[in-house]
Design a protein around this motif. Sequence first.
Motif, mmCIF file in Angstrom:
data_model
loop_
_atom_site.group_PDB
_atom_site.id
_atom_site.type_symbol
_atom_site.label_atom_id
_atom_site.label_comp_id
_atom_site.label_asym_id
_atom_site.label_seq_id
_atom_site.Cartn_x
_atom_site.Cartn_y
_atom_site.Cartn_z
ATOM 1 N N GLU A 95 14.995 9.409 -0.064
ATOM 2 C CA GLU A 95 14.809 8.909 -1.423
ATOM 3 C C GLU A 95 14.786 10.074 -2.410
ATOM 4 O O GLU A 95 14.183 11.104 -2.132
ATOM 5 C CB GLU A 95 13.483 8.149 -1.556
ATOM 6 C CG GLU A 95 13.408 6.874 -0.757
ATOM 7 C CD GLU A 95 14.288 5.768 -1.302
ATOM 8 O OE1 GLU A 95 14.218 5.481 -2.510
ATOM 9 O OE2 GLU A 95 15.039 5.190 -0.517
ATOM 10 N N ARG A 96 15.440 9.896 -3.541
ATOM 11 C CA ARG A 96 15.281 10.815 -4.671
ATOM 12 C C ARG A 96 14.370 10.084 -5.636
ATOM 13 O O ARG A 96 14.603 8.922 -5.970
ATOM 14 C CB ARG A 96 16.614 11.147 -5.327
ATOM 15 C CG ARG A 96 16.443 12.110 -6.499
ATOM 16 C CD ARG A 96 17.676 12.978 -6.720
ATOM 17 N NE ARG A 96 17.508 13.888 -7.828
ATOM 18 C CZ ARG A 96 16.879 15.069 -7.757
ATOM 19 N NH1 ARG A 96 16.358 15.465 -6.609
ATOM 20 N NH2 ARG A 96 16.765 15.844 -8.821
ATOM 21 N N ALA A 97 13.296 10.746 -6.068
ATOM 22 C CA ALA A 97 12.296 10.057 -6.869
ATOM 23 C C ALA A 97 11.563 11.019 -7.797
ATOM 24 O O ALA A 97 11.582 12.235 -7.601
ATOM 25 C CB ALA A 97 11.287 9.361 -5.960
ATOM 26 N N CYS A 98 10.921 10.424 -8.788
ATOM 27 C CA CYS A 98 10.018 11.148 -9.670
ATOM 28 C C CYS A 98 8.925 10.165 -10.070
ATOM 29 O O CYS A 98 9.054 8.954 -9.843
ATOM 30 C CB CYS A 98 10.745 11.680 -10.902
ATOM 31 S SG CYS A 98 11.404 10.388 -11.980
ATOM 32 N N VAL A 99 7.850 10.682 -10.653
ATOM 33 C CA VAL A 99 6.765 9.813 -11.106
ATOM 34 C C VAL A 99 6.429 10.174 -12.544
ATOM 35 O O VAL A 99 6.218 11.340 -12.869
ATOM 36 C CB VAL A 99 5.504 9.959 -10.216
ATOM 37 C CG1 VAL A 99 4.366 9.073 -10.739
ATOM 38 C CG2 VAL A 99 5.824 9.618 -8.767
ATOM 39 N N VAL A 100 6.398 9.139 -13.389
ATOM 40 C CA VAL A 100 6.029 9.309 -14.787
ATOM 41 C C VAL A 100 4.923 8.317 -15.131
ATOM 42 O O VAL A 100 4.745 7.316 -14.438
ATOM 43 C CB VAL A 100 7.237 9.118 -15.738
ATOM 44 C CG1 VAL A 100 8.306 10.164 -15.473
ATOM 45 C CG2 VAL A 100 7.822 7.718 -15.631
ATOM 46 N N GLU A 101 4.206 8.633 -16.205
ATOM 47 C CA GLU A 101 3.155 7.737 -16.677
ATOM 48 C C GLU A 101 3.500 7.279 -18.083
ATOM 49 O O GLU A 101 3.879 8.086 -18.932
ATOM 50 C CB GLU A 101 1.817 8.478 -16.689
ATOM 51 C CG GLU A 101 0.643 7.601 -17.074
ATOM 52 C CD GLU A 101 -0.673 8.347 -16.960
ATOM 53 O OE1 GLU A 101 -1.399 8.404 -17.967
ATOM 54 O OE2 GLU A 101 -0.963 8.881 -15.865
ATOM 55 N N ASP A 102 3.365 5.987 -18.314
ATOM 56 C CA ASP A 102 3.658 5.465 -19.650
ATOM 57 C C ASP A 102 2.451 5.661 -20.573
ATOM 58 O O ASP A 102 1.369 6.044 -20.107
ATOM 59 C CB ASP A 102 4.134 4.010 -19.574
ATOM 60 C CG ASP A 102 3.070 3.004 -19.173
ATOM 61 O OD1 ASP A 102 1.864 3.253 -19.400
ATOM 62 O OD2 ASP A 102 3.444 1.943 -18.644
ATOM 63 N N PRO A 103 2.619 5.428 -21.867
ATOM 64 C CA PRO A 103 1.515 5.643 -22.801
ATOM 65 C C PRO A 103 0.279 4.783 -22.536
ATOM 66 O O PRO A 103 -0.811 5.108 -22.990
ATOM 67 C CB PRO A 103 2.133 5.300 -24.167
ATOM 68 C CG PRO A 103 3.582 5.583 -23.994
ATOM 69 C CD PRO A 103 3.881 5.164 -22.573
ATOM 70 N N GLY A 104 0.419 3.713 -21.769
ATOM 71 C CA GLY A 104 -0.721 2.863 -21.430
ATOM 72 C C GLY A 104 -1.439 3.290 -20.168
ATOM 73 O O GLY A 104 -2.406 2.662 -19.754
ATOM 74 N N GLY A 105 -0.956 4.349 -19.498
ATOM 75 C CA GLY A 105 -1.603 4.852 -18.297
ATOM 76 C C GLY A 105 -1.052 4.329 -16.985
ATOM 77 O O GLY A 105 -1.547 4.670 -15.913
ATOM 78 N N HIS A 106 -0.002 3.503 -17.020
ATOM 79 C CA HIS A 106 0.608 2.992 -15.790
ATOM 80 C C HIS A 106 1.581 4.030 -15.252
ATOM 81 O O HIS A 106 2.360 4.614 -16.001
ATOM 82 C CB HIS A 106 1.361 1.682 -16.055
ATOM 83 C CG HIS A 106 0.466 0.590 -16.541
ATOM 84 N ND1 HIS A 106 -0.317 -0.151 -15.698
ATOM 85 C CD2 HIS A 106 0.223 0.135 -17.797
ATOM 86 C CE1 HIS A 106 -1.006 -1.034 -16.409
ATOM 87 N NE2 HIS A 106 -0.703 -0.875 -17.681
ATOM 88 N N ARG A 107 1.546 4.253 -13.939
ATOM 89 C CA ARG A 107 2.462 5.202 -13.299
ATOM 90 C C ARG A 107 3.667 4.456 -12.730
ATOM 91 O O ARG A 107 3.533 3.381 -12.151
ATOM 92 C CB ARG A 107 1.750 5.972 -12.198
ATOM 93 C CG ARG A 107 0.711 6.898 -12.777
ATOM 94 C CD ARG A 107 0.217 7.871 -11.772
ATOM 95 N NE ARG A 107 -0.825 8.687 -12.391
ATOM 96 C CZ ARG A 107 -1.384 9.708 -11.791
ATOM 97 N NH1 ARG A 107 -1.028 10.046 -10.568
ATOM 98 N NH2 ARG A 107 -2.318 10.395 -12.412
#
Length: 130
Positions: A95-107
């Motif tokens: 898998e190629r992946a990354c993790v980001v968090e939105d302005p509401g705190g959800h990853r």
Amino acid sequence: MLVYPDVRAAVAFLEAAFGFSERVRIGDAHRSQMRVGADGAVVVADDGGDRRAPSPDGYSHEIKLRVDDVDVAFARALEAGAVVHQEPVTHPYGERACVVEDPGGHRWELTRTVRDVDPAEWGGTVVAPW
């Protein structure tokens, strides 16, 4: 259902960052039903009653979002205001992946399968075939 302190801001972010589209709006700031890809959906809701948005002292979930190109999706999310938790990387399990968090705190884990790998190659065990 994902809970946000500001539903309208969440809708704007999800449209800009991930290409979701709003389908149904319930009240000005109560709820929104959003389309994800060809057949997915997410409901965005306010943090009223006993519903709570994530807090800064930890997280309880990470939403896996399949994308066509992780690097392009990552750049788009950053441009929309996402916070980086993991830069794009290709994992040994294919898998190629990354993790980001939105302005509401959800990853959000933005991911794509780049090659099929036998789980035994990376330490996994097949319990039942798909």
